[in-house]
Design a protein around this motif. Structure first.
Motif, PDB file in Angstrom:
ATOM      1  N   SER A 274       2.138  -5.823 -11.507  1.00 23.46           N
ATOM      2  CA  SER A 274       0.940  -5.505 -10.611  1.00 23.46           C
ATOM      3  C   SER A 274      -0.272  -6.449 -11.023  1.00 23.46           C
ATOM      4  CB  SER A 274       0.753  -4.139 -10.214  1.00 23.46           C
ATOM      5  OG  SER A 274      -0.169  -3.837  -9.745  1.00 23.46           O
ATOM      6  N   PHE A 275      -1.054  -6.796 -10.220  1.00 17.77           N
ATOM      7  CA  PHE A 275      -2.378  -7.521 -10.661  1.00 17.77           C
ATOM      8  C   PHE A 275      -3.439  -6.749 -10.261  1.00 17.77           C
ATOM      9  CE2 PHE A 275       1.317 -10.802 -10.715  1.00 17.77           C
ATOM     10  CZ  PHE A 275       0.950 -11.452 -11.678  1.00 17.77           C
ATOM     11  N   SER A 276      -4.451  -7.094 -10.970  1.00 21.10           N
ATOM     12  CA  SER A 276      -5.701  -6.288 -10.694  1.00 21.10           C
ATOM     13  C   SER A 276      -6.580  -6.731  -9.394  1.00 21.10           C
ATOM     14  CB  SER A 276      -6.612  -6.368 -11.886  1.00 21.10           C
ATOM     15  OG  SER A 276      -7.122  -7.627 -12.216  1.00 21.10           O
ATOM     16  N   LEU A 277      -7.042  -5.831  -8.665  1.00 21.58           N
ATOM     17  CA  LEU A 277      -7.671  -6.517  -7.546  1.00 21.58           C
ATOM     18  C   LEU A 277      -9.242  -6.707  -7.592  1.00 21.58           C
ATOM     19  CD1 LEU A 277      -6.429  -3.601  -4.894  1.00 21.58           C
ATOM     20  CD2 LEU A 277      -5.310  -5.676  -5.681  1.00 21.58           C
ATOM     21  N   ALA A 278      -9.642  -7.870  -6.947  1.00 22.53           N
ATOM     22  CA  ALA A 278     -11.120  -8.074  -7.039  1.00 22.53           C
ATOM     23  C   ALA A 278     -11.829  -6.941  -6.384  1.00 22.53           C
ATOM     24  CB  ALA A 278     -11.056  -9.364  -6.238  1.00 22.53           C
ATOM     25  N   ALA A 279     -13.036  -6.591  -6.853  1.00 23.23           N
ATOM     26  CA  ALA A 279     -14.139  -5.836  -6.168  1.00 23.23           C
ATOM     27  C   ALA A 279     -14.223  -6.569  -5.017  1.00 23.23           C
ATOM     28  CB  ALA A 279     -14.991  -5.698  -7.133  1.00 23.23           C
ATOM     29  N   ASN A 280     -14.315  -5.519  -3.783  1.00 19.34           N
ATOM     30  CA  ASN A 280     -14.845  -6.196  -2.566  1.00 19.34           C
ATOM     31  C   ASN A 280     -15.773  -5.281  -1.654  1.00 19.34           C
ATOM     32  OD1 ASN A 280     -14.554  -7.557  -0.072  1.00 19.34           O
ATOM     33  ND2 ASN A 280     -12.663  -8.548  -0.847  1.00 19.34           N
ATOM     34  N   ASP A 281     -16.019  -5.602  -0.742  1.00 23.94           N
ATOM     35  CA  ASP A 281     -17.196  -4.982   0.090  1.00 23.94           C
ATOM     36  C   ASP A 281     -16.553  -5.103   1.606  1.00 23.94           C
ATOM     37  OD1 ASP A 281     -19.177  -3.819   1.547  1.00 23.94           O
ATOM     38  OD2 ASP A 281     -20.389  -5.152   0.744  1.00 23.94           O
ATOM     39  N   PRO A 282     -15.487  -4.191   1.846  1.00 20.18           N
ATOM     40  CA  PRO A 282     -14.844  -4.148   3.208  1.00 20.18           C
ATOM     41  C   PRO A 282     -16.048  -3.848   4.217  1.00 20.18           C
ATOM     42  CG  PRO A 282     -13.522  -2.958   1.733  1.00 20.18           C
ATOM     43  CD  PRO A 282     -14.742  -3.364   1.245  1.00 20.18           C
ATOM     44  N   ALA A 283     -16.998  -3.291   3.982  1.00 20.37           N
ATOM     45  CA  ALA A 283     -17.922  -2.908   4.938  1.00 20.37           C
ATOM     46  C   ALA A 283     -18.917  -4.315   5.345  1.00 20.37           C
ATOM     47  CB  ALA A 283     -19.210  -1.933   4.691  1.00 20.37           C
ATOM     48  N   PHE A 284     -19.114  -5.278   4.352  1.00 20.71           N
ATOM     49  CA  PHE A 284     -19.614  -6.440   4.723  1.00 20.71           C
ATOM     50  C   PHE A 284     -18.547  -7.184   5.574  1.00 20.71           C
ATOM     51  CE2 PHE A 284     -19.337 -10.808   3.867  1.00 20.71           C
ATOM     52  CZ  PHE A 284     -20.442 -11.230   4.226  1.00 20.71           C
ATOM     53  N   LEU A 285     -17.409  -7.190   5.313  1.00 20.30           N
ATOM     54  CA  LEU A 285     -16.479  -7.923   6.302  1.00 20.30           C
ATOM     55  C   LEU A 285     -16.415  -7.363   7.702  1.00 20.30           C
ATOM     56  CD1 LEU A 285     -13.527  -8.398   3.429  1.00 20.30           C
ATOM     57  CD2 LEU A 285     -15.392 -10.281   4.347  1.00 20.30           C
ATOM     58  N   ARG A 286     -16.495  -6.105   7.580  1.00 22.34           N
ATOM     59  CA  ARG A 286     -16.453  -5.733   9.181  1.00 22.34           C
ATOM     60  C   ARG A 286     -17.624  -5.976   9.907  1.00 22.34           C
ATOM     61  NH1 ARG A 286     -14.410  -1.115   6.098  1.00 22.34           N
ATOM     62  NH2 ARG A 286     -16.403  -0.205   6.369  1.00 22.34           N
ATOM     63  N   ASN A 287     -18.839  -6.096   9.278  1.00 22.57           N
ATOM     64  CA  ASN A 287     -19.914  -6.284  10.094  1.00 22.57           C
ATOM     65  C   ASN A 287     -20.325  -7.610   9.970  1.00 22.57           C
ATOM     66  OD1 ASN A 287     -20.648  -3.459  10.528  1.00 22.57           O
ATOM     67  ND2 ASN A 287     -20.925  -3.038   8.631  1.00 22.57           N
ATOM     68  N   ASN A 288     -19.716  -8.578   9.437  1.00 27.12           N
ATOM     69  CA  ASN A 288     -20.033  -9.945   9.070  1.00 27.12           C
ATOM     70  C   ASN A 288     -19.689 -10.758  10.495  1.00 27.12           C
ATOM     71  OD1 ASN A 288     -20.622 -12.292   7.980  1.00 27.12           O
ATOM     72  ND2 ASN A 288     -18.532 -13.043   7.386  1.00 27.12           N
ATOM     73  N   ARG A 289     -20.786 -11.476  11.101  1.00 22.13           N
ATOM     74  CA  ARG A 289     -20.604 -12.062  12.244  1.00 22.13           C
ATOM     75  C   ARG A 289     -21.207 -13.641  11.955  1.00 22.13           C
ATOM     76  NH1 ARG A 289     -17.932  -8.565  12.771  1.00 22.13           N
ATOM     77  NH2 ARG A 289     -17.816  -7.255  14.628  1.00 22.13           N
ATOM     78  N   LYS A 290     -21.816 -13.952  10.933  1.00 25.81           N
ATOM     79  CA  LYS A 290     -22.415 -15.099  10.641  1.00 25.81           C
ATOM     80  C   LYS A 290     -21.764 -15.935   9.557  1.00 25.81           C
ATOM     81  CE  LYS A 290     -26.882 -13.372  12.231  1.00 25.81           C
ATOM     82  NZ  LYS A 290     -28.147 -13.253  11.943  1.00 25.81           N
ATOM     83  N   GLU A 291     -21.447 -15.310   8.199  1.00 36.92           N
ATOM     84  CA  GLU A 291     -21.165 -16.178   7.206  1.00 36.92           C
ATOM     85  C   GLU A 291     -19.598 -16.406   7.209  1.00 36.92           C
ATOM     86  OE1 GLU A 291     -21.359 -16.065   2.269  1.00 36.92           O
ATOM     87  OE2 GLU A 291     -22.062 -14.472   3.595  1.00 36.92           O
ATOM     88  N   ALA A 292     -19.165 -17.885   7.049  1.00 33.11           N
ATOM     89  CA  ALA A 292     -17.886 -18.147   6.907  1.00 33.11           C
ATOM     90  C   ALA A 292     -17.122 -17.580   5.754  1.00 33.11           C
ATOM     91  CB  ALA A 292     -17.623 -19.759   7.293  1.00 33.11           C
ATOM     92  N   THR A 293     -16.102 -16.935   5.751  1.00 29.52           N
ATOM     93  CA  THR A 293     -15.477 -16.305   4.519  1.00 29.52           C
ATOM     94  C   THR A 293     -14.058 -16.515   4.462  1.00 29.52           C
ATOM     95  OG1 THR A 293     -15.145 -14.234   5.249  1.00 29.52           O
ATOM     96  CG2 THR A 293     -17.481 -14.644   4.318  1.00 29.52           C
ATOM     97  N   LEU A 294     -13.284 -16.509   3.285  1.00 28.20           N
ATOM     98  CA  LEU A 294     -11.742 -16.522   3.217  1.00 28.20           C
ATOM     99  C   LEU A 294     -11.566 -15.303   2.276  1.00 28.20           C
ATOM    100  CD1 LEU A 294      -9.316 -17.654   4.043  1.00 28.20           C
ATOM    101  CD2 LEU A 294      -9.483 -19.281   2.187  1.00 28.20           C
ATOM    102  N   THR A 295     -10.723 -14.619   2.434  1.00 31.13           N
ATOM    103  CA  THR A 295     -10.161 -13.239   1.816  1.00 31.13           C
ATOM    104  C   THR A 295      -8.654 -13.537   1.545  1.00 31.13           C
ATOM    105  OG1 THR A 295     -12.062 -12.062   2.363  1.00 31.13           O
ATOM    106  CG2 THR A 295     -10.196 -11.162   1.269  1.00 31.13           C
ATOM    107  N   TRP A 296      -8.373 -13.524   0.142  1.00 32.78           N
ATOM    108  CA  TRP A 296      -6.738 -13.650  -0.024  1.00 32.78           C
ATOM    109  C   TRP A 296      -6.385 -12.003  -0.299  1.00 32.78           C
ATOM    110  CZ3 TRP A 296      -3.577 -13.678  -4.809  1.00 32.78           C
ATOM    111  CH2 TRP A 296      -2.139 -13.524  -4.600  1.00 32.78           C
TER     112      TRP A 296
END
Length: 361
Positions: free
Chosen positions: A76-98
């Protein structure tokens, strides 16, 4: 009508526009059924690869592999710290999440695209047996943004997961699914209402983007009796100034230099790096890290993200080996490891900053 590019040197299919739909932003180019078929279509209704035909393994080969397989621990590998709220509200910035294995969240042009969604505990038709998940999803499905488009590469259980699809549909019934030929019926059975099924070289326009099914080298099956009865594909996502390629599973083939020539390069590509041992059994269908680097070069890609590792123990290499071998292969090829990146599970990167790494290295 756009160019057809079945890339085995022979044009054997007729094309015509079939376009009249009330769905917004939809413009679909479909094949016209002719008295003959494209080279990857066989007369018995199954499909083949462009350069090696069908991939077949005997039952004795399968038993030999299982008998000789080493017993590696499930990691089991450690997970990156993330901000799901940002991703849910994001409409402008192009992002890629694995998110793990072949599951990526691509946000571009205000559109949320998910590849091969898999959030279940096993890559199996059963909840009690089959490859078990070692690393949890980088972001839980329920914390993701609403998904506009789902891209399916093929029907193997580690890429097409029924529970994940039905959970996505409960969250948003009008999610649009794009899949290779033959998978529409399965998707409709589990409740999908908006489905586009494409052959290699066919495109659909959705949400101001063009999505194209492209060749790769693999096979399909969900049961002993349905081998190669559905197609497999990689996916090209294009909008002005941006081109992305998702490869779900593949062996190394000339398909990728053909794609590199046809498109003239890609901004970002998702390339699998795991599930490659033993080579005598896996080579035709699964690339190793050395071949992943060759594909990166063949595609004339600016940047890449490594997928298909560190989530399930599917084959004989240790789960932590693929990134190590990838870094060695990149070093041998003189390619900076920041250009062909290994994300943490759950890691999000800005595509603007990620693609800039090509210019600064």
């Amino acid at each position: 009508m756009r160019k057809k590019y079945i890339l085995n040197g022979r044009r054997r299919a007729l094309r015509a526009l079939a376009l009249i739909t009330s769905a917004p932003f939809l413009a679909l180019s479909r094949r016209v059924q002719a008295s003959f078929q494209a080279a990857h279509h066989l007369s018995n209704g199954t499909f083949r690869n462009n350069y090696i035909g069908q991939i077949t393994k005997s039952f004795s080969d399968l038993m030999r592999w299982r008998r000789e397989s080493p017993d590696h621990p499930l990691l089991s590998f450690s997970l990156a710290a993330n901000d799901p709220a940002f991703l849910r509200n994001n409409r402008k910035e192009a992002t890629l999440t694995w998110l793990g294995h072949a599951t990526l969240l691509l946000q571009v042009g205000g559109v949320n695209i998910l590849t091969d969604p898999h959030f279940s505990d096993r890559a199996s038709p059963f909840s009690f047996v089959g490859p078990r998940r070692g690393t949890p999803p980088g972001i839980p499905l329920d914390e993701l943004p609403n998904i506009d488009i789902v891209l399916i590469s093929h029907n193997h259980y580690d890429h097409l997961d029924e529970d994940s699809i039905t959970r996505l549909l409960r969250r948003r019934a009008d999610t649009h699914f794009c899949a290779p030929l033959g998978i529409r019926q399965w998707l409709a059975r589990v409740g999908a209402q908006h489905i586009t099924e494409l052959d290699w070289g066919d495109s659909v326009r959705l949400n101001n983007m063009q999505l194209t099914a492209a060749p790769c080298q693999h096979w399909s099956s969900r049961a002993p009796w349905d081998r190669n009865r559905t197609l497999w594909a990689s996916w090209v996502v294009e909008k002005p100034g941006f081109r992305f390629l998702f490869i779900g599973d593949t062996g190394y083939s000339q398909d990728f230099s053909d794609l590199g020539t046809h498109y003239g390069g890609f901004d970002v590509v998702a390339i699998p790096i795991g599930a490659y041992e033993p080579r005598w059994f896996m080579k035709q269908a699964h690339i190793n890290p050395d071949e992943a680097v060759k594909i990166f070069q063949d595609l004339r890609a600016n940047t890449a993200v490594a997928t298909h590792w560190g989530t399930f123990q599917l084959t004989d290499e240790p789960m932590d080996e693929p990134p190590q071998k990838l870094h060695a292969a990149l070093k041998a090829a003189g390619i900076d490891k920041n250009i062909f990146a290994v994300f943490q599970h759950g890691e999000t990167r800005s595509l603007a900053r990620f693609t800039e790494t090509k210019k600064t290295n």
